[in-house]
Structures are given as structure tokens and as C-alpha cells.
Design a protein around this motif. Structure first.
Motif, PDB file in Angstrom:
ATOM      1  N   VAL A  75      -3.335  -5.571  -6.119  1.00  0.00           N
ATOM      2  CA  VAL A  75      -3.277  -4.499  -7.106  1.00  0.00           C
ATOM      3  C   VAL A  75      -2.485  -5.002  -8.318  1.00  0.00           C
ATOM      4  O   VAL A  75      -1.323  -5.371  -8.194  1.00  0.00           O
ATOM      5  CB  VAL A  75      -2.623  -3.234  -6.535  1.00  0.00           C
ATOM      6  CG1 VAL A  75      -2.621  -2.122  -7.584  1.00  0.00           C
ATOM      7  CG2 VAL A  75      -3.353  -2.774  -5.292  1.00  0.00           C
ATOM      8  N   GLU A 112       2.194   1.618  -3.441  1.00  0.00           N
ATOM      9  CA  GLU A 112       1.099   2.067  -4.297  1.00  0.00           C
ATOM     10  C   GLU A 112       0.927   3.583  -4.202  1.00  0.00           C
ATOM     11  O   GLU A 112       0.746   4.270  -5.217  1.00  0.00           O
ATOM     12  CB  GLU A 112      -0.187   1.347  -3.890  1.00  0.00           C
ATOM     13  CG  GLU A 112      -1.385   1.672  -4.757  1.00  0.00           C
ATOM     14  CD  GLU A 112      -2.650   0.977  -4.281  1.00  0.00           C
ATOM     15  OE1 GLU A 112      -3.708   1.231  -4.874  1.00  0.00           O
ATOM     16  OE2 GLU A 112      -2.568   0.202  -3.306  1.00  0.00           O
ATOM     17  N   TYR A 114      -0.717  -4.362 -11.789  1.00  0.00           N
ATOM     18  CA  TYR A 114      -0.087  -3.306 -12.581  1.00  0.00           C
ATOM     19  C   TYR A 114       0.307  -3.861 -13.948  1.00  0.00           C
ATOM     20  O   TYR A 114       0.831  -4.971 -14.055  1.00  0.00           O
ATOM     21  CB  TYR A 114       1.164  -2.787 -11.885  1.00  0.00           C
ATOM     22  CG  TYR A 114       0.902  -1.945 -10.670  1.00  0.00           C
ATOM     23  CD1 TYR A 114       0.574  -0.597 -10.783  1.00  0.00           C
ATOM     24  CD2 TYR A 114       0.976  -2.493  -9.390  1.00  0.00           C
ATOM     25  CE1 TYR A 114       0.327   0.181  -9.661  1.00  0.00           C
ATOM     26  CE2 TYR A 114       0.731  -1.722  -8.260  1.00  0.00           C
ATOM     27  CZ  TYR A 114       0.411  -0.380  -8.406  1.00  0.00           C
ATOM     28  OH  TYR A 114       0.160   0.380  -7.292  1.00  0.00           O
ATOM     29  N   ARG A 146      -4.202  -1.026 -12.286  1.00  0.00           N
ATOM     30  CA  ARG A 146      -3.556   0.248 -12.552  1.00  0.00           C
ATOM     31  C   ARG A 146      -2.636   0.082 -13.761  1.00  0.00           C
ATOM     32  O   ARG A 146      -1.902  -0.911 -13.870  1.00  0.00           O
ATOM     33  CB  ARG A 146      -2.723   0.737 -11.364  1.00  0.00           C
ATOM     34  CG  ARG A 146      -3.483   0.940 -10.090  1.00  0.00           C
ATOM     35  CD  ARG A 146      -4.611   1.947 -10.239  1.00  0.00           C
ATOM     36  NE  ARG A 146      -4.157   3.318 -10.113  1.00  0.00           N
ATOM     37  CZ  ARG A 146      -4.847   4.350 -10.604  1.00  0.00           C
ATOM     38  NH1 ARG A 146      -5.942   4.142 -11.298  1.00  0.00           N
ATOM     39  NH2 ARG A 146      -4.407   5.583 -10.416  1.00  0.00           N
ATOM     40  N   GLU A 196       0.834  -1.210   0.000  1.00  0.00           N
ATOM     41  CA  GLU A 196       0.000   0.000   0.000  1.00  0.00           C
ATOM     42  C   GLU A 196       0.865   1.255   0.000  1.00  0.00           C
ATOM     43  O   GLU A 196       0.531   2.250  -0.651  1.00  0.00           O
ATOM     44  CB  GLU A 196      -0.920  -0.016   1.217  1.00  0.00           C
ATOM     45  CG  GLU A 196      -2.016  -1.081   1.137  1.00  0.00           C
ATOM     46  CD  GLU A 196      -2.720  -1.301   2.466  1.00  0.00           C
ATOM     47  OE1 GLU A 196      -2.349  -0.615   3.449  1.00  0.00           O
ATOM     48  OE2 GLU A 196      -3.637  -2.147   2.520  1.00  0.00           O
ATOM     49  N   GLU A 247       1.650   6.607  -7.202  1.00  0.00           N
ATOM     50  CA  GLU A 247       0.729   7.695  -7.531  1.00  0.00           C
ATOM     51  C   GLU A 247       1.440   9.043  -7.401  1.00  0.00           C
ATOM     52  O   GLU A 247       1.289   9.923  -8.259  1.00  0.00           O
ATOM     53  CB  GLU A 247      -0.483   7.656  -6.602  1.00  0.00           C
ATOM     54  CG  GLU A 247      -1.353   6.411  -6.728  1.00  0.00           C
ATOM     55  CD  GLU A 247      -2.285   6.466  -7.921  1.00  0.00           C
ATOM     56  OE1 GLU A 247      -2.432   7.556  -8.505  1.00  0.00           O
ATOM     57  OE2 GLU A 247      -2.883   5.422  -8.253  1.00  0.00           O
TER      58      GLU A 247
END
Length: 402
Positions: A108, A51, A110, A92, A48, A55
Motif C-alpha cells: 500500500v 491501514e 501512501y 492512498r 493491514e 481509514e
């Protein structure tokens, strides 16, 4: 003497006590919610944190529609496996020419624009998704991390892991096994498991299984281009040739009956979703001097949308990098094609003006610059282009020398 005999036993017991089991149930197994292990909770928190950093540093390629499409393909593949309400897949897209995709321990997923640009169909995307979601559902990050710790193996997470995808500033703060494995690959056992499960999901969803081999071909090309990075992978990871041979065997045996016409490919639907990615990543490839990959993406774009001006403009930009005998003619033809297909597209006129000015074609250069000023009166370079127009006009007004 007695103590010397007891020492090996003491060491064995100590090591055994420090070892953690790699036999963990996958997410979605049974009907009970699976609680995260203590070390797994830390991996999720680290993931996290990474992540958030991704961003912050601007690596995300913001396209909600594209991410929703990729997510829909992933969900279609794993709906029957992922029943844990506390676990979800998120998608993402990252800006990066390097062809890669990975899933973090917290689900997540990618995928780089470079990977999306080289893929040619939804079937190929589905295999990538099936492979990567298997890493997540089967909790491969936890298994690999424990396996390495149990073997007391040190992994250099700052080696080739982050540099190839521009994640140096992100991963530099986390020296962990799961980060290296997510990007560069897992052990032979886990990679084979992900390939097998990804292929099974592909077949069950009705896709053409031959897409698997095309995906490996794209990755092989990347390996050849980025060979120095690939050499930094731990030796426990399988070579590409091993994985290809394993999948070929599965296609020839377990899935031989699926090699029939009519299975799902969904090429047009896939290309429609990555249309802009093709050109955007071509620019990224061009900046990274990966010109062959850039040309292929632009050619794919033009072949699919032959009446679309941006494709020809992108071809002109790439042709400017060539120094062959016909390079100037190719540049001119590409920009002229873009201007012809879209009468409101200003940039081709500017580029044609610059080309003609360089070649001494004064009247043509002035006319193209004038068209640009009409189409883009508020452009940041208006003053420069107007100066060119004035200079060209003055030069044309000079008497012709005898």
C-alpha cells in the motif's frame, strides 16, 4: 576453565541461530510465486491493521480519480518487475501538510497532500513512486527488520515517526521497526538502492532524470522546517546531502546521455490531477502555520489557472494572515478578483462585507452582504449577515453629525 573457554563459542552459536537472513529475493523475481516469510506475514497483518485504522480516523483524502492516476504512473514504472499475481500495489492519499510518501510491507503506497502539492510534474511523481515501490518490491521492510533484530538495535517507533504525519493514534499500537523505517527512512544501503532503482525506472520510462534533484530540494525544505523531527532519525539512515550527492554522480556518469531535451515531464497533466489538492493542502498548511508553503501552492494554482476564482479566494484567505502596510489592499484585491471571475461565488462577497464593515465603509459593506444573501440564501450564517445588513442600514440612516 574449560567452560570459560567454551562460553564465547556458545554465545556466538546462539546469536547465529537467532539471526535471520536479509538476503531475500524481490517480488517478481523469476517465474515462481514467492511465499511470505513467517515474520513477513506478521508485518503484512500489522500493516493491514494500520491501514484500517487510517481509514477509521479520517486521514484519507478521498479522490478516486487522483488515486487512479497515481496508480497508473506506478504501474507503468514497475510492470516488468512485479509479476507475482498475489502481490499488487495500491495507492492512498492522506491529508497532511508533511511532505512524505511511503509504502507498507503489503504494497500500500501512501502519499500526503503536502507531497503532492509541492511536486511540480509527473516526472517528479514518478521518481517518488519508483523509490517507494523499490522498498516494496525489494522487500526492504523485511530486510531492515531482520537487520535491526540481528544487531539487537532498539528503535523508538513512537519518536518522530507518527507525530509528523498525524499517525500517533495509529502507530501507537504497533511498536515495530518496519513502521519507523517506512516513514523516516531505511538504512544507507537500502535508501541508496531505492534511489538508484527509482532513477533507473524514471529513465527507462522516458522521464527527465533531472526531476530527481527537484524532489530532493522539496524534501530538504521539509527537513529544514521540521528539523527537530528529522534529528530523531536513527544514525544509520543517510543524510539528505549524501543521497543528493549520490544521485548527482549517477546523473553525471551512468545517465549523462539522457540529459537531452524532449524527455517526458508531463507538468500540465500532473497539475490537472492535483488542482484541488493545491488549495486543500494550502488550507492545511495555513492551519499548521506553514504559511510560505501555503502561499506557494496558491501562487502555483493561480499561475496555472489565472481565470479560476477559487485561487484568488484562497489568496485572500492567506493575505488576511499578513499584517503589513498593504495587507488590507491585497486582501480586498484577491476577494474582488474571485467575485469578478465567478458571479455565482458567494463567499468573496461575505468576506468583502466583513472587511468593509471593519474599515467603516458602510455602504460597500451593506452591498456586499446583500449580494451574499442573494447568492447563498440557505447558508448557515444567513441570520448573522442579515443582522449586519440591518445594522448597517440603520447606521447609514442616522443624521450626519454637524
Amino acid at each position: 576453565m574449560r567452560y570459560a573457554q567454551l562460553l564465547p563459542l556458545f554465545v556466538m552459536l546462539t546469536l547465529a541461530a537467532g539471526c535471520q537472513s536479509t538476503n531475500v529475493a524481490p517480488f517478481g523475481a523469476g517465474t515462481k510465486t514467492i511465499a511470505l516469510e513467517t515474520d513477513e506475514q506478521k508485518m503484512w497483518k500489522d500493516a493491514e491493521r494500520v491501514e484500517r485504522r487510517i481509514e477509521e480516523v479520517g486521514l484519507v483524502y478521498s479522490n478516486a480519480e487522483l488515486e487512479a492516476y497515481i496508480h497508473s504512473v506506478a504501474v507503468r514504472l514497475v510492470t516488468n518487475q512485479l509479476e507475482n499475481p498475489e502481490v499488487e500495489l495500491r495507492v492512498r492519499v492522506l491529508r497532511g501538510s508533511y511532505r512524505n510518501a511511503w509504502t507498507f510491507p503489503n504494497g500500500v503506497f501512501y502519499i500526503t497532500t503536502g507531497m503532492l502539492a509541492c511536486l511540480d510534474s509527473e516526472a517528479e511523481l514518478a521518481f517518488v513512486l519508483g523509490h517507494e515501490t523499490t522498498h516494496f518490491i525489494r522487500r526492504h521492510s523485511l530486510k531492515e527488520s531482520r537487520s535491526v533484530a540481528n544487531k539487537n538495535v532498539w528503535v523508538n517507533v513512537l519518536g518522530g515517526t507518527s507525530t509528523v504525519v498525524g499517525l500517533g493514534p495509529v502507530f501507537g499500537e504497533i511498536g515495530s521497526v518496519w513502521a519507523t523505517s517506512a516513514i523516516l527512512g531505511y538504512s544507507r544501503e537500502l535508501e541508496n538502492e531505492a534511489d538508484e532503482q527509482g532513477l533507473e525506472e524514471l529513465v527507462e520510462a522516458g522521464y527527465d532524470p533531472s526531476a530527481v534533484l527537484r524532489v530532493f530540494e522539496y524534501l530538504r525544505e521539509e527537513d529544514e522546517l521540521e528539523g527537530e523531527t528529522v534529528k530523531r532519525q536513527p544514525s544509520t539512515h543517510p543524510q539528505m546531502s549524501e543521497r543528493v550527492a549520490h544521485c548527482r554522480e549517477l546523473l553525471a556518469t551512468r545517465y549523462a546521455a539522457t540529459a537531452v531535451p524532449g524527455r517526458r515531464i508531463n507538468r500540465d497533466e500532473y497539475l490537472a490531477h492535483v488542482q484541488q489538492v493545491l488549495l486543500d493542502n494550502a488550507a492545511i498548511d495555513e492551519a499548521a502555520n506553514r504559511l510560505d508553503f501555503a502561499r506557494r501552492a496558491v501562487d502555483k494554482y493561480i499561475a496555472q489557472w489565472p481565470d479560476s476564482a477559487p485561487g484568488y479566494f484562497a489568496r485572500g484567505e492567506l493575505c488576511r494572515r499578513d499584517h503589513g502596510r498593504d495587507a488590507a489592499m491585497q486582501v480586498e484585491a484577491a476577494y474582488q478578483g474571485a467575485a469578478r471571475l465567478d458571479s455565482c461565488f458567494a463567499e468573496p462577497h461575505r468576506e468583502l462585507g466583513l472587511l468593509y464593515r471593519l474599515e467603516g465603509r458602510l455602504r460597500e459593506a451593506r452591498d456586499e452582504f446583500a449580494d451574499y444573501l442573494v447568492l447563498a440564501p440557505n447558508a448557515v450564517d444567513v441570520r448573522i449577515i442579515q443582522r449586519y445588513v440591518d445594522e448597517l442600514g440603520a447606521e447609514m440612516a442616522l443624521p450626519t453629525p454637524p
